[in-house]
Write an enzyme that holds these catalytic residues in place. Sequence first.
Site, short mmCIF file in Angstrom:
data_model
loop_
_atom_site.label_atom_id
_atom_site.label_comp_id
_atom_site.label_asym_id
_atom_site.label_seq_id
_atom_site.Cartn_x
_atom_site.Cartn_y
_atom_site.Cartn_z
N GLU A 1 0.84 -1.20 0.00
CA GLU A 1 0.00 0.00 0.00
C GLU A 1 0.87 1.25 0.00
O GLU A 1 1.84 1.37 0.74
CB GLU A 1 -0.88 -0.03 1.25
N CYS B 1 -5.56 -3.25 1.95
CA CYS B 1 -5.50 -3.35 3.41
C CYS B 1 -6.86 -3.49 4.07
O CYS B 1 -7.44 -4.57 4.06
CB CYS B 1 -4.74 -2.14 3.98
N LYS C 1 -9.03 2.53 -2.66
CA LYS C 1 -9.37 1.88 -1.39
C LYS C 1 -10.76 2.32 -0.93
O LYS C 1 -11.10 3.50 -0.94
CB LYS C 1 -8.32 2.25 -0.34
#
Length: 555
Positions: free
Chosen positions: A43, A157, A121
Amino acid sequence: MTLNLCVAQLNFTVGDMLGNARKIIDSAHAAYQKGARLLITPELSICGYAAEDLLLRPAFIDACDDALKTVARETAGLKGMAVVVGHPQGGGMRTRSVAVTRRFNMASVLVEGQVVAHYAKQELPNYQVFDERRYFTPGDQACVFDVSGVRVGLLICEDAWFEAAAQKAKEAGAQVLAVLNASPFHAGKGLEREQHMRQRVLACGLPLVYAHLVGGQDEVVFEGRSFALDAKGIVQMRAPAFLEDLPCVAFKAQSDSLEVLPATVTPVRSDEADLWDALVLGVRDYLGKNGFKKAILGLSGGIDSALVLAIAVDAIGSDQVHAVMMPSPYTADISWIDAREMAKRMDVRYDEISIASLFEGFKHTLVGQFVGLAEDTTEENIQARIRGTLLMAMSNKTGAIVLTTGNKSEMATGYCTLYGDMAGGFAVIKDVVKTLVFRLSHWRNENDPYGTCSRPIPERIITRPPSAELRPDQKDQDSLPDYEVLDAIIARYMENDEGIEALVADGFDRSDVEKVTRLIKLNEYKRRQAPVGIRVTHRSFGKDWRYPMTNKFRA
């Protein structure tokens, strides 16, 4: 049809976009030579994690965009190779009174010099050390791309800790989930991650590869330990912890599923081994990434400074560490003896500077101000501040950073002196409670993970009762509960937010609970002025803990 992929488990530096890009490029070429046709980076790998308010600067985002183009350009010759790069994207516009921002935590898929897909994300964490809602807008679309005939779905994540984003990827045709991560270490976090990812693959029926960052960044450490799970949740690949690596794993297409071919699975280690490596890497990267080559610390003959010395030597080498013993009139002979012995074992530069005359000089200077007042903690603190002044002077003169030696139990209760033993540049064991200090000291004496010194800590340092040695016959437990009790209260009250009455109901003495919790609140002003230190629990005194200094709440 088989997809060979590699994970770029790399140690990036925040703000070093060109350096980070070069690491990605080199990894892509190395993975290609291994036969991989997909490289997954962690990330925000282009800018490093966490860039914090640098993300608000347009010039920072521009530099990230340029670095992404560099990666695309220099991997263009890798035919059929896809490189997934984490980076921030977007900016904002400013009205007269407010900034309107649409900035994304992004993953882009680069193939032969072109961005062929991107993913924003969706789940933005805003707890513990995370502040992602301050910087990013959540995405809402799946991203699935084809490489070597396999459909890969991207997650970043926090997305993988919830069902929605993974389900969207599956509905969009994903056969395997690729998760880019920057998840800070704390004790036990590695197994916790694997368990949550196991729940995810069992829920969606897809195998998963988890690409994780490694390295220290200010107070947090990332331990790597990237892994791959098959659709049954079984670990088929696990990279080593706290090391850069380029682990590879293959996915073979079956009639209606994707088989994960077994790869190298690094064994799970003890908590103490992980904690030791986290502390060593935290010191090495904080010093190295900030331009410090040397460290200096006060070596008292006690267990805290002994532990910090051992960590420092494992991190940067004995030739870069300077230990200074600064005895006062209350320093026991065994403290001198043990400090000398440990410095000899660790082969560090060692000096002794008595503070007795300086202490008497301070008292003489202040005698007129203290007429009629008995000696108390004031004189104890003067000794600590003399030592802090001497260490900072040597730091200024030589460029060595001062490593402070206070532990979490002391930071919680204020058993430390502002501008004294708290003076320094980096607090190595700031998040390590005293009982864990003992555990780690025993562990290090039984293990030599970096080949620097066998049994570095003299046994008497570990077994003697801890003392600040600032007054005659002083012992830590004269003013604090037993460390087993103290640390248990800290864990439950400070780390887990349990209330006073719950602790008393579970058998803790009310006077101990009320004393410790009162000290925790009263000493917030000290902790605000403490140096940054390494986070190794799920809640540290740092970005995890944001309590007001002016505060009348006492429950």
